[in-house]
Motif scaffolding. Structure first.
Motif, PDB file in Angstrom:
ATOM      1  N   GLN A 121       0.979  -0.978   0.409  1.00  0.00           N
ATOM      2  CA  GLN A 121      -0.100  -0.382   0.396  1.00  0.00           C
ATOM      3  C   GLN A 121       1.173   1.018   0.150  1.00  0.00           C
ATOM      4  N   ALA A 122       0.650   2.172  -0.235  1.00  0.00           N
ATOM      5  CA  ALA A 122       0.928   2.887  -1.041  1.00  0.00           C
ATOM      6  C   ALA A 122       0.232   4.879  -0.486  1.00  0.00           C
ATOM      7  N   SER A 123       0.693   5.880   0.619  1.00  0.00           N
ATOM      8  CA  SER A 123      -0.262   6.908   0.433  1.00  0.00           C
ATOM      9  C   SER A 123       0.487   8.341  -0.033  1.00  0.00           C
ATOM     10  N   LEU A 124      -0.116   8.663  -0.876  1.00  0.00           N
ATOM     11  CA  LEU A 124       0.990  10.219  -1.488  1.00  0.00           C
ATOM     12  C   LEU A 124       0.345  11.786  -0.820  1.00  0.00           C
ATOM     13  N   LEU A 125       1.432  12.242  -0.430  1.00  0.00           N
ATOM     14  CA  LEU A 125       0.512  13.199   0.514  1.00  0.00           C
ATOM     15  C   LEU A 125       1.716  14.758   0.063  1.00  0.00           C
ATOM     16  N   GLN A 126       0.798  15.431   0.419  1.00  0.00           N
ATOM     17  CA  GLN A 126       2.061  17.009   0.351  1.00  0.00           C
ATOM     18  C   GLN A 126       1.116  17.791   1.018  1.00  0.00           C
ATOM     19  N   ALA A 127       2.010  18.835   1.142  1.00  0.00           N
ATOM     20  CA  ALA A 127       1.954  20.505   2.267  1.00  0.00           C
ATOM     21  C   ALA A 127       0.888  21.109   1.129  1.00  0.00           C
ATOM     22  N   ASP A 128       0.064  21.548   2.811  1.00  0.00           N
ATOM     23  CA  ASP A 128      -1.402  22.920   1.793  1.00  0.00           C
ATOM     24  C   ASP A 128      -0.158  24.062   1.979  1.00  0.00           C
ATOM     25  N   ASP A 129      -0.752  25.099   1.745  1.00  0.00           N
ATOM     26  CA  ASP A 129      -0.223  26.540   1.722  1.00  0.00           C
ATOM     27  C   ASP A 129       0.378  26.930   3.019  1.00  0.00           C
ATOM     28  N   GLU A 130      -0.447  26.212   3.635  1.00  0.00           N
ATOM     29  CA  GLU A 130       0.034  26.602   5.098  1.00  0.00           C
ATOM     30  C   GLU A 130       0.354  25.896   5.811  1.00  0.00           C
ATOM     31  N   GLY A 131       1.349  24.804   5.585  1.00  0.00           N
ATOM     32  CA  GLY A 131       2.484  23.707   5.916  1.00  0.00           C
ATOM     33  C   GLY A 131       1.410  22.589   6.588  1.00  0.00           C
ATOM     34  N   ARG A 132       0.076  22.483   6.434  1.00  0.00           N
ATOM     35  CA  ARG A 132      -0.367  21.466   6.517  1.00  0.00           C
ATOM     36  C   ARG A 132      -0.294  19.497   6.035  1.00  0.00           C
ATOM     37  N   THR A 133      -0.032  18.644   6.324  1.00  0.00           N
ATOM     38  CA  THR A 133       0.202  18.158   5.407  1.00  0.00           C
ATOM     39  C   THR A 133      -1.283  17.068   4.967  1.00  0.00           C
ATOM     40  N   LEU A 134      -1.009  16.966   3.539  1.00  0.00           N
ATOM     41  CA  LEU A 134      -2.673  16.081   3.750  1.00  0.00           C
ATOM     42  C   LEU A 134      -2.184  15.338   2.170  1.00  0.00           C
ATOM     43  N   GLU A 135      -3.307  13.600   2.692  1.00  0.00           N
ATOM     44  CA  GLU A 135      -3.325  12.672   2.135  1.00  0.00           C
ATOM     45  C   GLU A 135      -4.114  12.785   0.572  1.00  0.00           C
ATOM     46  N   ARG A 136      -2.858  13.564  -0.449  1.00  0.00           N
ATOM     47  CA  ARG A 136      -4.199  12.730  -2.165  1.00  0.00           C
ATOM     48  C   ARG A 136      -4.291  11.695  -1.769  1.00  0.00           C
ATOM     49  N   LEU A 137      -3.650  11.043  -2.400  1.00  0.00           N
ATOM     50  CA  LEU A 137      -3.667   9.410  -2.892  1.00  0.00           C
ATOM     51  C   LEU A 137      -3.961   8.605  -1.505  1.00  0.00           C
ATOM     52  N   ARG A 138      -4.249   6.570  -1.689  1.00  0.00           N
ATOM     53  CA  ARG A 138      -4.380   6.101  -1.483  1.00  0.00           C
ATOM     54  C   ARG A 138      -4.704   4.784  -1.987  1.00  0.00           C
ATOM     55  N   VAL A 139      -3.265   3.652  -2.117  1.00  0.00           N
ATOM     56  CA  VAL A 139      -3.765   3.111  -3.096  1.00  0.00           C
ATOM     57  C   VAL A 139      -2.815   1.713  -2.113  1.00  0.00           C
ATOM     58  N   LEU A 140      -3.379  -0.162  -2.828  1.00  0.00           N
ATOM     59  CA  LEU A 140      -3.978  -0.846  -2.078  1.00  0.00           C
ATOM     60  C   LEU A 140      -3.496  -1.411  -3.416  1.00  0.00           C
ATOM     61  N   ALA A 141      -1.926  -2.202  -3.413  1.00  0.00           N
ATOM     62  CA  ALA A 141      -1.879  -2.577  -5.114  1.00  0.00           C
ATOM     63  C   ALA A 141      -0.914  -4.429  -4.578  1.00  0.00           C
ATOM     64  N   HIS A 142      -1.860  -5.115  -5.603  1.00  0.00           N
ATOM     65  CA  HIS A 142      -1.293  -6.354  -5.978  1.00  0.00           C
ATOM     66  C   HIS A 142      -0.633  -6.592  -6.999  1.00  0.00           C
ATOM     67  N   PHE A 143       0.731  -7.386  -6.647  1.00  0.00           N
ATOM     68  CA  PHE A 143       2.303  -7.583  -7.679  1.00  0.00           C
ATOM     69  C   PHE A 143       2.212  -9.100  -8.022  1.00  0.00           C
ATOM     70  N   GLY A 144       2.759  -9.570  -9.249  1.00  0.00           N
ATOM     71  CA  GLY A 144       2.922 -10.440  -9.472  1.00  0.00           C
ATOM     72  C   GLY A 144       3.927 -10.551 -11.151  1.00  0.00           C
ATOM     73  N   ASP A 145       4.065 -11.322 -11.583  1.00  0.00           N
ATOM     74  CA  ASP A 145       4.683 -11.132 -12.880  1.00  0.00           C
ATOM     75  C   ASP A 145       4.998 -12.032 -14.256  1.00  0.00           C
ATOM     76  N   LEU A 146       4.076 -10.325 -14.483  1.00  0.00           N
ATOM     77  CA  LEU A 146       3.317 -11.271 -15.880  1.00  0.00           C
ATOM     78  C   LEU A 146       4.085 -11.889 -16.902  1.00  0.00           C
ATOM     79  N   ALA A 147       5.883 -11.820 -17.087  1.00  0.00           N
ATOM     80  CA  ALA A 147       5.922 -12.562 -18.097  1.00  0.00           C
ATOM     81  C   ALA A 147       5.870 -13.137 -17.645  1.00  0.00           C
ATOM     82  N   ARG A 148       5.277 -14.257 -17.251  1.00  0.00           N
ATOM     83  CA  ARG A 148       5.354 -15.845 -16.925  1.00  0.00           C
ATOM     84  C   ARG A 148       3.724 -16.080 -16.683  1.00  0.00           C
TER      85      ARG A 148
END
Length: 280
Positions: A97-124
């Motif tokens: 899982q990953a969370s993308l965060l940015q600071a706003d104009d007042e310096g507060r950290t805001l979450e922009r996007l939260r992702v859950l991902a399943h990875f494998g080997d598509l070559a196989r």
């Protein structure tokens, strides 16, 4: 390095724990569309950070197979960070899982996007394919319509269009002339403008790269994504991609947008469904 690879580049901070990582990135205004950075580009960025975390941690599975993202707030050009964690590492698949965060104009950290991902080997991946799905029938590329014919108010806030080569099916561009079909469909040929060939990460971007299907319903304006789930079904062949984007149900201020991507071998290589807000 291609524009897409530059736009999704991440730098891992050193001395992170094996099951978690923090990456720094820069969101380039060249990927801006409407009120923020394109949602598909952000999904690709999050998937790249998870993949690089897996590679640094254990050399785990290299390709995103299923990726779901919740768009918490609109991202804007500028620095950002991604906080990545391993959820589970198994023999055939790994989940992160990953969370993308940015600071706003007042310096507060805001979450922009939260992702859950399943990875494998598509070559196989098993070559046994059993499907009733068929690729879209599109006119030749040279007979399709470039994005320069989109409504001027859309082009004014769509820097991203300079980085893609998109040729739309003339049957579904009546909205550019004030005559939308009302079917809720947009489809066409797609490739990155600098010639970069498609791969699983760029497919995540392409799934959200077409104009909103609301245009074909006569509704213009920003159509922000609430949630997007993407499935990467195979490694794409080089060349043009064919993309179809459609909706069947607009109700209660939301609509679903279904997308399919077919490669030059007539293989269905990616699918997605997203929930988006109807333009005001």
């Amino acid at each position: 390095m291609s524009e897409f690879d530059e736009g999704t580049a991440v730098v891992r901070r050193p001395d992170e724990a094996v099951d978690s990582s923090v990456f720094d990135t820069e969101l380039d205004k060249g990927w801006q569309i409407g009120g923020g950075i394109n949602g598909g580009l952000l999904l690709s960025l999050a998937a790249r950070s998870i993949g690089e975390h897996f590679a640094a941690a254990r050399g785990l599975h290299p390709y995103p197979v299923s990726v779901s993202g919740y768009y918490v707030s609109a991202s804007r050009p500028g620095p950002a960070e991604l906080r990545v964690e391993t959820v589970r590492a198994a023999r055939s698949h790994s989940t992160g899982q990953a969370s993308l965060l940015q600071a706003d104009d007042e310096g507060r950290t805001l979450e922009r996007l939260r992702v859950l991902a399943h990875f494998g080997d598509l070559a196989r991946a098993d070559e046994d394919v059993r499907t009733s799905a068929t690729p879209p029938k599109l006119p030749p590329v040279e007979q399709c319509v470039g994005t320069e014919h989109a409504p001027p108010e859309f082009l004014a806030s769509a820097n991203m269009l300079e980085r893609i080569d998109l040729r739309l099916d003339p049957a579904y561009v009546g909205w550019a002339l004030g005559k939308p079909s009302g079917e809720g469909r947009i489809q066409g040929w797609f490739r990155l403008a600098d010639g970069r060939e498609p791969d699983p990460l760029s497919l995540l971007f392409a799934l959200d790269a077409l104009p909103p299907v609301t245009f074909d319903l006569g509704l213009f304006g920003w159509t922000p994504t609430v949630e997007l789930t993407a499935h990467i079904r195979a490694l794409p062949a080089p060349g043009w991609l064919r993309i179809t984007h459609s909706t069947r149900n607009l109700a209660g201020g939301y609509l679903e947008e279904d997308c399919e991507i077919w490669d030059s071998r007539d293989r269905l290589v990616a699918q997605s469904r997203q929930l988006a807000v109807v333009p005001r």
